[in-house]
Design an enzyme around this catalytic site. Structure first.
Site, PDB file in Angstrom:
ATOM      1  N   GLY A  69       1.063  -1.059  -0.131  1.00  0.00           N
ATOM      2  CA  GLY A  69       0.191   0.108  -0.097  1.00  0.00           C
ATOM      3  C   GLY A  69       0.924   1.446  -0.100  1.00  0.00           C
TER       4      GLY A  69
ATOM      5  N   ASP B 228      -1.103   4.824  -6.769  1.00  0.00           N
ATOM      6  CA  ASP B 228       0.362   4.775  -6.394  1.00  0.00           C
ATOM      7  C   ASP B 228       1.229   5.696  -6.791  1.00  0.00           C
ATOM      8  OD1 ASP B 228       1.087   1.670  -5.213  1.00  0.00           O
ATOM      9  OD2 ASP B 228      -0.499   1.735  -6.448  1.00  0.00           O
TER      10      ASP B 228
END
Length: 338
Positions: free
Chosen positions: A46, A232
């Protein structure tokens, strides 16, 4: 432990995401090498979470390379580069490493204080971004029990706490506005099946899993009111890098005229890159695709194209929502903020 990552007397404690959903256990990482290994094998994953872990790892390095109150800055910077290179696509990692290196001249205590500040800010920023995103979804879709679709894992496991896209879903669920959440299994490492399912069950939110390729079919069938995903990296023009499989959902959402909303902290914005064409996309080992859990599922010698991420063009994104509100260069999105 309410946070997925914590600092305890020089040790980084993190939820081992490789063990879930069958076992909840904490990693205790004492060295830079252990942190890099955890990031690369996705025990910590993550974008926001690996940014925090990377910052804390630099703090460990600064401590380890300080003798008689003198810090070997060259050694720390060399290890910091290794940390930043552990996963190249998620900009939060390099951003966090650069930020703590900015106070390296103040010694290891200054580096640790900055890393801990990033940890605290991550939870605050993600809660704020999730709230803004939930408000936007209600403006776009109306107040009704919503049928939502998400991809990969963007909850408290992927951040310090609460989450980004899944955090927004939690906000909507707590307001009684969620009918059901559909989510992709997220091949090849099944972050959706293992982690998102675990978080949704933990929160008591109704949910069903889809094979990744069924997401566009659900959109075409009118089963989805809004798609919510994380990111991201977001480029200056609004192109979004996210887990592989996101692009196909964005295409299908556009065709179905369903809002496609990206939720991410501002540390995910990378305005130094003009477009998604400039993003380095991480490619992972073929073995992740040709087998799973140690069991081969393809004939020996089978090659694989295994990108960890894809890029969704800005024109397919309804909005990128951060802790400050909407971010997007397209003028049409300015109307959403009014």
């Amino acid at each position: 432990m309410t946070r997925s990552i914590a600092w305890q007397d020089g040790v980084i404690e993190a939820v081992d995401q490789c063990a879930l959903p069958h076992e909840f256990r904490l990693l205790r990482l004492r060295t830079v090498d252990e942190v890099i290994d955890a990031i690369q094998r996705l025990a910590i994953r993550g974008a926001p979470a690996i940014g925090v872990a990377g910052a804390l790892a630099v703090a460990q390095s600064a401590r380890a390379h300080t003798r008689d109150a003198v810090c070997d800055e060259l050694a720390v910077r060399a290890e910091a580069q290794r940390i930043a290179d552990a996963r190249p696509t998620a900009v939060n990692l390099s951003w966090a490493v650069r930020r703590v290196l900015g106070v390296l001249g103040g010694g290891p205590d200054a580096v640790l204080a900055e890393a801990l500040q990033i940890l605290v800010e991550d939870e605050e920023r993600n809660r704020s971004a999730a709230g803004h995103a939930a408000d936007l979804v209600l403006r776009l879709c109306g107040r009704k029990p919503l049928r939502l679709l998400t991809h990969c894992n963007t909850g408290r496991l992927a951040t310090v706490a609460w989450g980004t896209a899944l955090g927004a879903i939690r906000v909507l669920a707590e307001a009684g506005q969620v009918d059901e959440v559909l989510f992709g299994e997220t091949r090849p490492l099944l972050q959706g099946a293992r982690l998102t399912a675990w978080e949704l069950a933990e929160a008591g939110i109704p949910h069903r899993m889809l094979v990744d390729s069924a997401g566009p079919a659900a959109l075409a069938a009118g089963m989805v009111d809004c798609v919510l995903v994380g990111a991201d990296r977001v480029c200056a023009n609004g192109d979004v890098a996210n887990k592989i499989g996101t692009y196909s959902l964005a295409l299908a959402a556009s065709r179905a005229r369903v809002p496609f909303v990206v939720v991410a902290p501002e540390s995910t914005l990378d305005t130094s890159l003009a477009s998604g064409a400039d993003i380095v996309i991480e490619e992972r080992a073929a073995s992740e695709v040709t087998g799973y859990g140690g069991l081969a599922v393809a004939p020996a010698g089978t090659g694989a194209f295994n990108p960890a991420f894809d890029v969704t063009p800005a024109e397919l994104v309804t909005a990128v929502v951060t802790e400050s509100g909407l971010f997007h260069p397209q003028e049409t999105l300015g109307e959403l903020a009014s």
